[in-house]
Write a protein that holds these residues in place. Structure first.
Motif, mmCIF file in Angstrom:
data_model
loop_
_atom_site.group_PDB
_atom_site.id
_atom_site.type_symbol
_atom_site.label_atom_id
_atom_site.label_comp_id
_atom_site.label_asym_id
_atom_site.label_seq_id
_atom_site.Cartn_x
_atom_site.Cartn_y
_atom_site.Cartn_z
ATOM 1 N N GLN A 174 0.849 -1.194 0.000
ATOM 2 C CA GLN A 174 0.000 0.000 0.000
ATOM 3 C C GLN A 174 0.890 1.251 0.000
ATOM 4 O O GLN A 174 1.706 1.442 0.896
ATOM 5 N N LEU A 175 0.697 2.083 -0.982
ATOM 6 C CA LEU A 175 1.483 3.315 -1.085
ATOM 7 C C LEU A 175 1.062 4.281 0.012
ATOM 8 O O LEU A 175 -0.126 4.506 0.237
ATOM 9 N N GLN A 176 2.039 4.852 0.701
ATOM 10 C CA GLN A 176 1.751 5.868 1.710
ATOM 11 C C GLN A 176 1.945 7.247 1.097
ATOM 12 O O GLN A 176 2.925 7.477 0.382
ATOM 13 N N LEU A 177 1.028 8.152 1.384
ATOM 14 C CA LEU A 177 1.072 9.493 0.815
ATOM 15 C C LEU A 177 1.136 10.522 1.932
ATOM 16 O O LEU A 177 0.419 10.407 2.925
ATOM 17 N N LYS A 178 1.998 11.522 1.759
ATOM 18 C CA LYS A 178 2.134 12.568 2.765
ATOM 19 C C LYS A 178 2.048 13.924 2.097
ATOM 20 O O LYS A 178 2.918 14.301 1.304
ATOM 21 N N GLU A 179 1.000 14.657 2.441
ATOM 22 C CA GLU A 179 0.789 15.993 1.905
ATOM 23 C C GLU A 179 1.446 17.034 2.801
ATOM 24 O O GLU A 179 1.509 16.868 4.023
ATOM 25 N N SER A 180 1.923 18.110 2.172
ATOM 26 C CA SER A 180 2.544 19.197 2.925
ATOM 27 C C SER A 180 2.389 20.500 2.162
ATOM 28 O O SER A 180 2.024 20.500 0.981
ATOM 29 N N GLY A 181 2.696 21.602 2.830
ATOM 30 C CA GLY A 181 2.693 22.905 2.169
ATOM 31 C C GLY A 181 1.499 23.781 2.497
ATOM 32 O O GLY A 181 1.429 24.920 2.021
ATOM 33 N N GLY A 182 0.573 23.277 3.292
ATOM 34 C CA GLY A 182 -0.590 24.088 3.646
ATOM 35 C C GLY A 182 -0.239 25.146 4.665
ATOM 36 O O GLY A 182 0.883 25.242 5.138
ATOM 37 N N GLY A 183 -1.236 25.962 4.985
ATOM 38 C CA GLY A 183 -1.048 27.004 5.982
ATOM 39 C C GLY A 183 -2.080 28.083 5.811
ATOM 40 O O GLY A 183 -3.103 27.889 5.152
ATOM 41 N N LEU A 184 -1.792 29.231 6.401
ATOM 42 C CA LEU A 184 -2.701 30.372 6.323
ATOM 43 C C LEU A 184 -2.237 31.299 5.204
ATOM 44 O O LEU A 184 -1.070 31.712 5.185
ATOM 45 N N VAL A 185 -3.151 31.620 4.293
ATOM 46 C CA VAL A 185 -2.831 32.456 3.141
ATOM 47 C C VAL A 185 -3.906 33.537 3.012
ATOM 48 O O VAL A 185 -5.079 33.265 3.254
ATOM 49 N N GLN A 186 -3.508 34.716 2.600
ATOM 50 C CA GLN A 186 -4.480 35.777 2.374
ATOM 51 C C GLN A 186 -5.188 35.571 1.028
ATOM 52 O O GLN A 186 -4.593 35.020 0.082
ATOM 53 N N ALA A 187 -6.409 36.020 0.958
ATOM 54 C CA ALA A 187 -7.149 35.954 -0.302
ATOM 55 C C ALA A 187 -6.352 36.659 -1.400
ATOM 56 O O ALA A 187 -5.776 37.739 -1.167
ATOM 57 N N GLY A 188 -6.294 36.014 -2.552
ATOM 58 C CA GLY A 188 -5.525 36.556 -3.662
ATOM 59 C C GLY A 188 -4.098 36.055 -3.700
ATOM 60 O O GLY A 188 -3.385 36.265 -4.691
ATOM 61 N N GLY A 189 -3.686 35.394 -2.638
ATOM 62 C CA GLY A 189 -2.325 34.888 -2.545
ATOM 63 C C GLY A 189 -2.145 33.532 -3.199
ATOM 64 O O GLY A 189 -3.067 32.987 -3.814
ATOM 65 N N SER A 190 -0.930 32.988 -3.033
ATOM 66 C CA SER A 190 -0.574 31.714 -3.662
ATOM 67 C C SER A 190 0.138 30.821 -2.669
ATOM 68 O O SER A 190 0.743 31.302 -1.699
ATOM 69 N N THR A 191 0.080 29.539 -2.946
ATOM 70 C CA THR A 191 0.868 28.577 -2.203
ATOM 71 C C THR A 191 1.008 27.319 -3.038
ATOM 72 O O THR A 191 0.255 27.121 -3.999
ATOM 73 N N ARG A 192 1.974 26.468 -2.687
ATOM 74 C CA ARG A 192 2.152 25.219 -3.426
ATOM 75 C C ARG A 192 2.120 24.054 -2.457
ATOM 76 O O ARG A 192 2.847 24.052 -1.458
ATOM 77 N N LEU A 193 1.308 23.087 -2.781
ATOM 78 C CA LEU A 193 1.230 21.868 -1.995
ATOM 79 C C LEU A 193 2.073 20.778 -2.636
ATOM 80 O O LEU A 193 2.216 20.733 -3.861
ATOM 81 N N SER A 194 2.610 19.906 -1.789
ATOM 82 C CA SER A 194 3.360 18.745 -2.265
ATOM 83 C C SER A 194 2.748 17.482 -1.693
ATOM 84 O O SER A 194 2.183 17.494 -0.603
ATOM 85 N N CYS A 195 2.896 16.409 -2.434
ATOM 86 C CA CYS A 195 2.422 15.106 -1.986
ATOM 87 C C CYS A 195 3.522 14.103 -2.289
ATOM 88 O O CYS A 195 3.779 13.807 -3.461
ATOM 89 N N ALA A 196 4.167 13.624 -1.254
ATOM 90 C CA ALA A 196 5.268 12.680 -1.415
ATOM 91 C C ALA A 196 4.774 11.263 -1.202
ATOM 92 O O ALA A 196 4.131 10.965 -0.183
ATOM 93 N N ALA A 197 5.080 10.397 -2.156
ATOM 94 C CA ALA A 197 4.686 8.988 -2.061
ATOM 95 C C ALA A 197 5.832 8.158 -1.505
ATOM 96 O O ALA A 197 7.001 8.474 -1.745
ATOM 97 N N SER A 198 5.482 7.104 -0.783
ATOM 98 C CA SER A 198 6.499 6.254 -0.156
ATOM 99 C C SER A 198 7.180 5.325 -1.147
ATOM 100 O O SER A 198 8.217 4.744 -0.829
ATOM 101 N N GLY A 199 6.599 5.188 -2.332
ATOM 102 C CA GLY A 199 7.167 4.343 -3.367
ATOM 103 C C GLY A 199 7.002 4.980 -4.731
ATOM 104 O O GLY A 199 6.586 6.130 -4.845
ATOM 105 N N SER A 200 7.312 4.216 -5.737
ATOM 106 C CA SER A 200 7.263 4.736 -7.095
ATOM 107 C C SER A 200 5.836 5.020 -7.552
ATOM 108 O O SER A 200 4.942 4.219 -7.324
ATOM 109 N N ILE A 201 5.677 6.152 -8.220
ATOM 110 C CA ILE A 201 4.382 6.484 -8.815
ATOM 111 C C ILE A 201 4.438 6.346 -10.327
ATOM 112 O O ILE A 201 3.487 6.691 -11.029
ATOM 113 N N LEU A 202 5.551 5.831 -10.823
ATOM 114 C CA LEU A 202 5.766 5.766 -12.269
ATOM 115 C C LEU A 202 4.656 4.992 -12.978
ATOM 116 O O LEU A 202 4.253 5.338 -14.086
#
Length: 117
Positions: free
Chosen positions: A1-29
């Motif tokens: 079973q592939l494990q997934l870990k999301e990161s990059g969230g937080g508090l952002v003002q309206a109109g702003g930007s952010t980037r989320l990442s999702c790292a998998a424990s194994g190959s996603i190829l």
């Protein structure tokens, strides 16, 4: 079973930007389509974007033109660039293999994104 870990969230003002990442424990190829989903307070988890191995993308109308999904197979990571954020984008964001979303144990912890007005 592939494990997934999301990161990059937080508090952002309206109109702003952010980037989320999702790292998998194994190959996603060999995973045909990876997706991002979100769950707002008191609501169901909903699809927002997906990307195939070949880079083809699909977006929900609510984020099209503002969010960009991408994948780096070499790093086993999925990204979600979020621009022009709105308060209604506030939610917990999750990634998953689109074909396994029906499995309750396939989901990670998610990452909270809060957009202030």
């Amino acid at each position: 079973q592939l494990q997934l870990k999301e990161s990059g969230g937080g508090l952002v003002q309206a109109g702003g930007s952010t980037r989320l990442s999702c790292a998998a424990s194994g190959s996603i190829l060999n995973i045909d389509r990876m997706g991002w989903y979100r769950q707002a307070p008191g609501k169901q988890r909903l699809f927002i974007a997906s990307v195939t191995r070949g880079g083809d993308t699909l977006y929900d109308y609510s984020v099209k033109g503002r969010f960009t999904i991408s994948r780096d197979n070499a790093k086993n990571t999925i990204y979600l660039q979020m621009n022009s954020l709105k308060p209604e984008d506030t939610a917990v964001y999750y990634c998953n293999d689109v074909s396994t979303t029906w499995k309750s144990d396939s989901w990670g912890q998610g990452t909270q994104v809060t957009v202030s007005s």
